[in-house]
Design an enzyme around this catalytic site. Structure first.
Site, mmCIF file in Angstrom:
data_model
loop_
_atom_site.group_PDB
_atom_site.id
_atom_site.type_symbol
_atom_site.label_atom_id
_atom_site.label_comp_id
_atom_site.label_asym_id
_atom_site.label_seq_id
_atom_site.Cartn_x
_atom_site.Cartn_y
_atom_site.Cartn_z
ATOM 1 C CE LYS A 76 -2.411 -1.213 3.609
ATOM 2 N NZ LYS A 76 -1.776 -2.510 3.842
ATOM 3 C CB THR A 77 3.692 2.385 1.998
ATOM 4 O OG1 THR A 77 2.958 2.100 3.374
ATOM 5 C CG2 THR A 77 4.675 3.524 2.054
ATOM 6 C CG ASP A 121 0.249 3.545 6.879
ATOM 7 O OD1 ASP A 121 -0.772 2.739 6.540
ATOM 8 O OD2 ASP A 121 1.418 3.022 7.508
ATOM 9 C CB THR A 170 -4.714 -3.068 8.090
ATOM 10 O OG1 THR A 170 -4.770 -2.445 9.397
ATOM 11 C CG2 THR A 170 -3.084 -2.736 7.751
ATOM 12 N NE ARG A 229 6.406 -4.428 5.417
ATOM 13 C CZ ARG A 229 5.349 -3.423 5.732
ATOM 14 N NH1 ARG A 229 4.200 -3.817 6.696
ATOM 15 N NH2 ARG A 229 5.112 -2.281 5.214
#
Length: 367
Positions: A76-77, A121, A170, A229
């Protein structure tokens, strides 16, 4: 996000925790793609977002506000930074918990240039006064700054430059309706397929200067829980093992030995995950058992078991959450190398209607 946000039970740099600690974010910044063409995975979201950005560039106007939702670690980032890169504008980054007052948000919005991207975020954790200020900013590119207190307070309208808000969450269900409706594009991030994770690993290995074989890449990808990640983190751990105890090449044998050392099994479960399954199966006969009792059995907080362990265990088909408690599935017994109970797993008896005469939503092990 501060390391404390990782919560109890797991440190933010644990091998299979999808959240990132402060130090890991520095490493991730070097591995992030800088354009949609370089972004791997999420084909549906990437194609839709490409159309949104291309249309905005042709019209010469900022694109609609963008909301990206999905589990942590899926990009997302990275997509938020790519939006700024594709538009040729700067990206201002903050997080929902950091915006405690509406004045903080007003100051941030007033400093945005024309067409800039504001990335928030964990936007579902933004304070309510700041959220209400954000409504007007997103729609009319204007905020009202309140000067003074009490009866003498005055609202001063402040025009701000047109901008694009990119929110990441999230837990999309925690967003209020008015805020969610103000986003023109909503992208739902999905877990990655193994083939896409192998492409991510190949790109990361090239950037890190790691010699990664196809078999080694497949082994790491298969234990990464569908999360880039985690895949990149495991790659770095395996790289360290390869450099210290092997010839530096990440082969199948090296990957298996390294991941065994770091307690990551074939499905991507770590020590805590297996402890939860083992307690559920060995001590409570497969359940049903309450989450509080299960947490005590493994020496963790209920929040850790419920928020950190259970999502992947449920997604992997190893655990079921029922009205009467947690139940281990047949796959959990097999994964632990135990024989499935005669008659099968007692899933059928935990789905009875709790309102029926003689039935109960409590169990012997419920807490």
């Amino acid at each position: 996000m501060p390391a404390a946000d990782a919560g109890p039970g797991r440190l933010p740099d644990d091998a299979v925790d999808p959240r990132a600690g402060d130090e890991e974010r520095v490493v991730e910044s070097a591995l992030r793609p800088h354009s949609l063409a370089d972004f791997i995975g999420q084909p549906k979201v990437a194609r839709q977002l490409d159309l949104v950005l291309e249309g905005a560039k042709r019209r010469g106007r900022p694109p609609d506000h963008v909301l990206l939702s999905g589990p942590p670690g899926l990009g997302k980032t990275s997509l938020a930074l790519i939006i700024g890169s594709e538009l040729g504008t700067s990206v201002k980054i903050t997080s929902g918990p950091a915006i405690e007052r509406s004045g903080d948000l007003a100051a941030m919005l007033s400093n945005l240039g024309h067409g800039d991207v504001l990335f928030i975020d964990e936007i579902h954790r933004i304070a309510r006064p700041a959220e209400e200020l954000l409504y007007m900013a997103m729609e009319d590119f204007r905020v009202d700054v309140v000067v003074g207190k009490g009866p003498g307070a005055t609202a001063i309208p402040l025009e701000i430059n047109p901008f694009t808000l990119v929110g990441a969450t999230t837990r999309a269900g925690l967003l209020t309706g008015p805020l969610r409706d103000r986003f023109g594009f909503v992208g739902q991030m999905e877990f990655y397929e193994t083939a896409d994770l192998e492409r991510v690993l190949a790109r990361s290995a090239d950037l890190l200067g790691v010699e990664l074989t196809a078999e080694g890449s497949a082994e790491i990808a298969g234990r990464s829980r569908g999360t880039p990640r985690i895949a990149n983190r495991l790659l770095r751990r395996v790289r360290d093992y390869a450099e210290v105890r092997a010839d530096g090449r990440v082969t199948l044998e090296v990957a298996r030995a390294a991941l065994a050392l770091y307690d990551v099994d074939d499905l991507g479960l770590d020590r805590l995950d297996r402890s939860v399954l083992d307690a559920l199966v060995s001590r409570f006969g497969g359940g049903p058992v309450g989450v509080a009792t299960l947490a005590v059995a493994v020496g963790e907080e209920p929040h850790t078991v419920e928020e950190v362990c259970e999502p992947f265990l449920v997604r992997a088909g190893l655990l079921a959450r029922t009205p009467r408690g947690r139940v281990a599935t047949e796959a959990a017994w097999r994964h632990l190398g135990l024989a499935v109970p005669r008659g099968g797993v007692p899933l059928g008896r935990v789905t009875a209607d709790p309102s029926a005469p003689g039935s109960s939503s409590e169990t012997l092990f419920d807490a």
